[in-house]
Design an enzyme around this catalytic site. Structure first.
Site, PDB file in Angstrom:
ATOM      1  N   GLY A   9      -4.383  -4.657  56.066  1.00  0.00           N
ATOM      2  CA  GLY A   9      -3.884  -4.708  54.577  1.00  0.00           C
ATOM      3  C   GLY A   9      -2.197  -5.427  54.587  1.00  0.00           C
ATOM      4  O   GLY A   9      -1.326  -4.969  55.284  1.00  0.00           O
ATOM      5  N   CYS A  44       2.614  -7.049  40.998  1.00  0.00           N
ATOM      6  CA  CYS A  44       3.397  -6.533  39.891  1.00  0.00           C
ATOM      7  C   CYS A  44       3.496  -7.874  38.890  1.00  0.00           C
ATOM      8  O   CYS A  44       3.975  -7.375  37.829  1.00  0.00           O
ATOM      9  CB  CYS A  44       4.729  -6.103  40.387  1.00  0.00           C
ATOM     10  SG  CYS A  44       4.582  -4.627  41.324  1.00  0.00           S
ATOM     11  N   VAL A  82     -11.313  -5.674  58.050  1.00  0.00           N
ATOM     12  CA  VAL A  82     -11.595  -4.596  58.882  1.00  0.00           C
ATOM     13  C   VAL A  82     -12.514  -3.581  58.328  1.00  0.00           C
ATOM     14  O   VAL A  82     -12.448  -2.991  57.442  1.00  0.00           O
ATOM     15  CB  VAL A  82     -10.346  -3.789  59.454  1.00  0.00           C
ATOM     16  CG1 VAL A  82     -10.355  -2.775  60.210  1.00  0.00           C
ATOM     17  CG2 VAL A  82      -9.166  -4.654  59.607  1.00  0.00           C
ATOM     18  N   ARG A 135      -6.174  -6.704  39.856  1.00  0.00           N
ATOM     19  CA  ARG A 135      -5.717  -6.137  40.954  1.00  0.00           C
ATOM     20  C   ARG A 135      -4.928  -7.395  42.019  1.00  0.00           C
ATOM     21  O   ARG A 135      -4.076  -7.342  42.608  1.00  0.00           O
ATOM     22  CB  ARG A 135      -6.493  -5.530  42.082  1.00  0.00           C
ATOM     23  CG  ARG A 135      -5.975  -4.851  43.222  1.00  0.00           C
ATOM     24  CD  ARG A 135      -6.894  -4.136  44.179  1.00  0.00           C
ATOM     25  NE  ARG A 135      -6.117  -3.674  45.362  1.00  0.00           N
ATOM     26  CZ  ARG A 135      -6.800  -3.090  46.557  1.00  0.00           C
ATOM     27  NH1 ARG A 135      -8.121  -2.960  46.419  1.00  0.00           N
ATOM     28  NH2 ARG A 135      -6.229  -2.756  47.333  1.00  0.00           N
ATOM     29  N   ILE A 280      -2.464   6.393  64.509  1.00  0.00           N
ATOM     30  CA  ILE A 280      -2.827   5.624  63.355  1.00  0.00           C
ATOM     31  C   ILE A 280      -1.838   6.127  61.997  1.00  0.00           C
ATOM     32  O   ILE A 280      -1.672   7.501  62.078  1.00  0.00           O
ATOM     33  CB  ILE A 280      -4.437   5.951  62.872  1.00  0.00           C
ATOM     34  CG1 ILE A 280      -5.379   5.564  64.179  1.00  0.00           C
ATOM     35  CG2 ILE A 280      -4.659   5.220  61.498  1.00  0.00           C
ATOM     36  CD1 ILE A 280      -6.832   5.766  63.504  1.00  0.00           C
TER      37      ILE A 280
HETATM   38  C1  LIG Z   1      -1.547  -5.628  37.978  1.00  0.00           C
HETATM   39  C2  LIG Z   1      -0.637  -4.736  38.494  1.00  0.00           C
HETATM   40  C3  LIG Z   1       0.710  -4.620  38.331  1.00  0.00           C
HETATM   41  C4  LIG Z   1       1.521  -3.633  39.044  1.00  0.00           C
HETATM   42  N1  LIG Z   1       2.806  -3.604  38.498  1.00  0.00           N
HETATM   43  C5  LIG Z   1       3.563  -2.464  39.307  1.00  0.00           C
HETATM   44  C6  LIG Z   1       5.097  -2.583  38.840  1.00  0.00           C
HETATM   45  O1  LIG Z   1       5.543  -3.017  37.973  1.00  0.00           O
HETATM   46  N2  LIG Z   1       5.834  -1.601  39.329  1.00  0.00           N
HETATM   47  C7  LIG Z   1       5.325  -0.906  40.777  1.00  0.00           C
HETATM   48  O2  LIG Z   1       6.066  -0.204  41.131  1.00  0.00           O
HETATM   49  N3  LIG Z   1       4.273  -1.050  40.985  1.00  0.00           N
HETATM   50  C8  LIG Z   1       3.244  -1.833  40.352  1.00  0.00           C
HETATM   51  N4  LIG Z   1       1.714  -2.143  40.804  1.00  0.00           N
HETATM   52  C9  LIG Z   1       1.460  -1.223  41.878  1.00  0.00           C
HETATM   53  C10 LIG Z   1       1.719  -1.825  43.425  1.00  0.00           C
HETATM   54  O3  LIG Z   1       1.592  -3.148  43.294  1.00  0.00           O
HETATM   55  C11 LIG Z   1       1.089  -1.100  44.336  1.00  0.00           C
HETATM   56  O4  LIG Z   1       1.409   0.333  44.321  1.00  0.00           O
HETATM   57  C12 LIG Z   1       1.476  -1.673  45.763  1.00  0.00           C
HETATM   58  O5  LIG Z   1       1.083  -3.057  45.745  1.00  0.00           O
HETATM   59  C13 LIG Z   1       0.696  -0.962  46.724  1.00  0.00           C
HETATM   60  O6  LIG Z   1       0.829  -1.354  47.913  1.00  0.00           O
HETATM   61  P1  LIG Z   1      -0.155  -1.069  49.196  1.00  0.00           P
HETATM   62  O7  LIG Z   1       0.471  -2.119  50.352  1.00  0.00           O
HETATM   63  O8  LIG Z   1      -0.429   0.281  49.306  1.00  0.00           O
HETATM   64  O9  LIG Z   1      -1.648  -1.777  48.795  1.00  0.00           O
HETATM   65  P2  LIG Z   1      -2.113  -3.415  48.125  1.00  0.00           P
HETATM   66  O10 LIG Z   1      -0.854  -4.001  47.223  1.00  0.00           O
HETATM   67  O11 LIG Z   1      -2.962  -3.355  47.069  1.00  0.00           O
HETATM   68  O12 LIG Z   1      -2.412  -4.119  49.477  1.00  0.00           O
HETATM   69  C14 LIG Z   1      -3.620  -3.735  50.042  1.00  0.00           C
HETATM   70  C15 LIG Z   1      -4.212  -4.816  50.835  1.00  0.00           C
HETATM   71  O13 LIG Z   1      -5.304  -4.523  51.696  1.00  0.00           O
HETATM   72  C16 LIG Z   1      -6.175  -5.308  51.604  1.00  0.00           C
HETATM   73  N5  LIG Z   1      -7.359  -4.547  52.253  1.00  0.00           N
HETATM   74  C17 LIG Z   1      -7.874  -3.115  51.967  1.00  0.00           C
HETATM   75  N6  LIG Z   1      -8.825  -2.923  52.653  1.00  0.00           N
HETATM   76  C18 LIG Z   1      -8.786  -4.011  53.681  1.00  0.00           C
HETATM   77  C19 LIG Z   1      -9.702  -3.772  54.827  1.00  0.00           C
HETATM   78  N7  LIG Z   1     -10.721  -2.957  55.114  1.00  0.00           N
HETATM   79  N8  LIG Z   1      -9.449  -4.890  55.646  1.00  0.00           N
HETATM   80  C20 LIG Z   1      -8.624  -6.033  55.229  1.00  0.00           C
HETATM   81  N9  LIG Z   1      -7.813  -5.716  54.269  1.00  0.00           N
HETATM   82  C21 LIG Z   1      -7.857  -4.904  53.458  1.00  0.00           C
HETATM   83  C22 LIG Z   1      -6.487  -5.708  50.416  1.00  0.00           C
HETATM   84  O14 LIG Z   1      -7.327  -6.784  50.010  1.00  0.00           O
HETATM   85  C23 LIG Z   1      -4.991  -6.011  49.895  1.00  0.00           C
HETATM   86  O15 LIG Z   1      -4.519  -7.141  49.803  1.00  0.00           O
HETATM   87  C24 LIG Z   1       1.184  -2.905  39.886  1.00  0.00           C
HETATM   88  C25 LIG Z   1      -0.130  -2.961  40.509  1.00  0.00           C
HETATM   89  C26 LIG Z   1      -1.023  -3.785  39.862  1.00  0.00           C
HETATM   90  C27 LIG Z   1      -2.510  -4.067  40.206  1.00  0.00           C
END
Ligand SMILES: Cc1cc2nc3c(=O)[nH]c(=O)nc-3n(C[C@H](O)[C@H](O)[C@H](O)COP(=O)(O)OP(=O)(O)OC[C@H]3O[C@@H](n4cnc5c(N)ncnc54)[C@H](O)[C@@H]3O)c2cc1C
Length: 547
Positions: A9, A44, A82, A135, A280
């Site tokens: 990710g 976001c 993955v 998303r 991990i």
């Molecule tokens: C429309 C929208 C608006 C938002 N607005 C806000 C805001 O204004 N303020 C705020 O605080 N938060 C906001 N959020 C929430 C914020 O975007 C998330 O909390 C944050 O992006 C989480 O980060 P992350 O790295 O955990 O996951 P993500 O940003 O979701 O990234 C995870 C990545 O992992 C990849 N992935 C998953 N499984 C696998 C795999 N098995 N192999 C390879 N890749 C994989 C996915 O494709 C994705 O690209 C918003 C979310 C959305 C969808």
């Protein structure tokens, strides 16, 4: 020996972990895998791309694979998913999506940052064309294309959380008539119901239809688009449906690898973001973390925590002491000119956690000095523990200055601060920015008055059963317009002359419009020996609480 760190990710949590790792370790081999076509994109910003506030897709790309390679010597493999973790051999299995080729990669440390997927409730018709989730960049592109090709006039948004409301604003911007359907009896579950009430009124005043307590049961193809059926037997028609009903941690990989999963469905981690396997780590929307206020496990799918956790995982992998202290759930959401923000626990969350010794105060100050043109009210609620005054949470709704107040209180809360700290905080002031007694100071002062016994509070919810004499201290013209049933009117401006009309033995509850005049009246009556309590926040709060 060079350490090999693999990251699953590459967005908020994964990308920040990778970049921090490189800053700590020039030698480590760092590879980031993302199944999507991009890394480090601005989720976001997606609603604003749909609304064309951000017209170019390229602006959503905060960093690219090339930039990671060039500036940080981090290898990024997009469109590589993955699919399995072999914990014994310390290897992952990867699928190259373009070719279907499967290959394996060994690791010394593995970081899971797979995020959370939007919930798609298992309802009839949920996969019909025109029903969208949001998303990723491709999701937002699909919605934009749908709007341009199908030219829908009406949209239904299922879910009234912050993503739902941001989408409502942006679809209004695109000229659609928008209806928000929310299963709960309130919008924005991150707020207490009475604080979400002004948001409903504001949306309706701006042409958005809001249906609370409305559960969607099915989607059907219909002339002009889709019919959305609800549990009450009603239906809505729309050319576009956005599902914004929450997210679910992506724990498939972790679960299959036998990592511990918490009761809420997130990956369990310790304070250094390490999973039940010492090699991990996991960060971001996929993990369960501790709620800083209640101490309970919680899910906090927000960008700030994901970024900070990525950084902490990197520190931990590099052997530095690192500790994630928990989340406060600090959030902010704007919709059609109204801003709602919150930090820490809500009253309902405190109740759920069995925390009893707390108090809430309400106030409605202007966002800057009233004498300077343009002051707009901020509706505030501050929750604090009794008797020590530790800040437990705050919520604010208004057109201006909401972010600043919640952020100041958020910092104080995170540092274990009290309402006395808020009362004492020295904040920047010139009339166009704040007030010599800023809303943050005022919130602290009101709470401190409650704790010291200077401002005994009555509970609006006990009003129907009270034996107290209810006194309205607004001016007669205001009283004539509307007042609480059974209330008597003695305006503050006449209280010094007329207080002898009040009973000495019976309890008196005073109220006004916003809670300020009733505070002055409470003090006067207390100092003159009456048994008096103040109905907090004035009628404006009372009406939201006992609507
Ligand atoms: C429309 C929208 C608006 C938002 N607005 C806000 C805001 O204004 N303020 C705020 O605080 N938060 C906001 N959020 C929430 C914020 O975007 C998330 O909390 C944050 O992006 C989480 O980060 P992350 O790295 O955990 O996951 P993500 O940003 O979701 O990234 C995870 C990545 O992992 C990849 N992935 C998953 N499984 C696998 C795999 N098995 N192999 C390879 N890749 C994989 C996915 O494709 C994705 O690209 C918003 C979310 C959305 C969808």
């Amino acid at each position: 020996m060079r350490k090999r760190v693999l990251i699953v990710g590459g967005v908020a949590g994964g990308a920040s972990c990778a970049a921090r790792l490189r800053r700590l370790d020039e030698e480590a081999e760092i590879v980031v895998f993302d199944r999507g076509p991009y890394v480090s994109f601005a989720n976001c910003g997606l609603p604003y791309y749909v609304g064309n506030v951000i017209p170019e897709e390229s602006r959503l790309l905060v960093a690219s694979a090339e930039l990671f390679q060039r500036n940080f010597r981090i290898e990024v493999r997009t469109e590589n998913e993955v699919v399995a973790i072999d914990r014994t051999a310390k290897r992952i299995r990867v699928k190259e999506l373009a070719t279907g080729r499967l290959y394996e990669e060994p690791y010394d440390a593995l970081v899971l940052a797979p995020g959370a997927r939007p919930l798609r409730p298992d309802l009839p018709g949920v996969d019909l064309p025109g029903v969208h989730v949001l998303r990723t960049i491709p999701d937002s592109r699909r919605i934009r294309k749908w709007i341009e090709a199908e030219k829908p006039e009406q949209a239904v948004i299922v879910g009234g959380g912050f993503i739902g409301l941001e989408m409502a604003e942006n679809l209004v911007r695109r000229g659609l008539r928008v209806t928000v359907l929310e299963r709960l009896p309130q919008l924005l579950p991150a707020l207490d119901p009475e604080m979400a009430e002004p948001v409903v009124r504001h949306l309706e005043a701006n042409g958005v239809r809001v249906e609370l307590g409305c559960t969607v049961t099915a989607f059907e193809a219909a002339p002009g688009g889709l019919r959305i059926r609800t549990a009450s037997g009603g239906s809505f028609t729309a050319g576009l449906v956005i599902l914004a009903v929450g997210v679910k941690p992506e724990v498939g990989l972790a679960e299959a690898a036998g990592l511990e999963i918490g009761r809420l469905g997130g990956i369990r981690v310790d304070e250094s973001m390490r999973t039940s396997d010492p090699h991990i780590w996991a960060v971001g929307d996929a993990v369960e973390v501790r709620d800083l206020v209640t101490g309970e496990w919680c899910l906090a799918p927000l960008a700030g925590p994901a970024n900070r956790q990525g950084r902490i995982a990197a520190d931990s992998i590099s052997g530095r002491p690192a500790r994630f202290r928990g989340v406060q759930g600090t959030m902010i959401c704007a919709c059609l000119g109204l801003v709602a923000a919150a930090t820490g626990a809500t009253e309902k969350r405190l109740a759920r956690a069995g925390i009893e010794h707390f108090q809430a105060v309400y106030l409605h100050p202007g966002h800057h000095a009233g004498y300077y043109p343009g002051a707009r009210p901020i509706h505030m609620k501050l929750l604090f523990s009794t008797p020590d005054g530790r800040i437990l949470g705050a919520q604010a709704v208004g057109e201006e200055g909401v972010d600043k107040r919640i952020d100041v209180i958020s910092l104080a809360l995170g540092m274990g601060g009290t309402v006395f700290d808020l009362a004492e905080a020295e904040l920047s002031y010139a009339p166009q920015f704040g007030a010599a007694k800023d809303p943050v100071n005022l919130a602290g002062m009101v709470a401190a008055n409650v704790l010291s016994g200077d401002l005994p509070l009555a509970d609006w919810r006990e009003l129907p059963a009270t034996k107290a004499l209810v006194v309205d201290v607004r001016e007669p013209e205001e009283f004539a317009q509307d007042h609480l049933e059974g209330a008597v009117n003695i305006p503050l401006s006449r209280l010094r002359q007329r207080h002898t009309e009040l009973p000495r033995e019976r309890e008196i509850w005073v109220y006004c419009a916003l809670g300020q005049r009733s505070y002055y009246a409470t003090r006067f009556l207390l100092l003159n020996g009456y048994r008096v309590k103040n109905l907090p926040g004035g009628l404006i709060t009372g009406r939201s609480l006992v609507a």
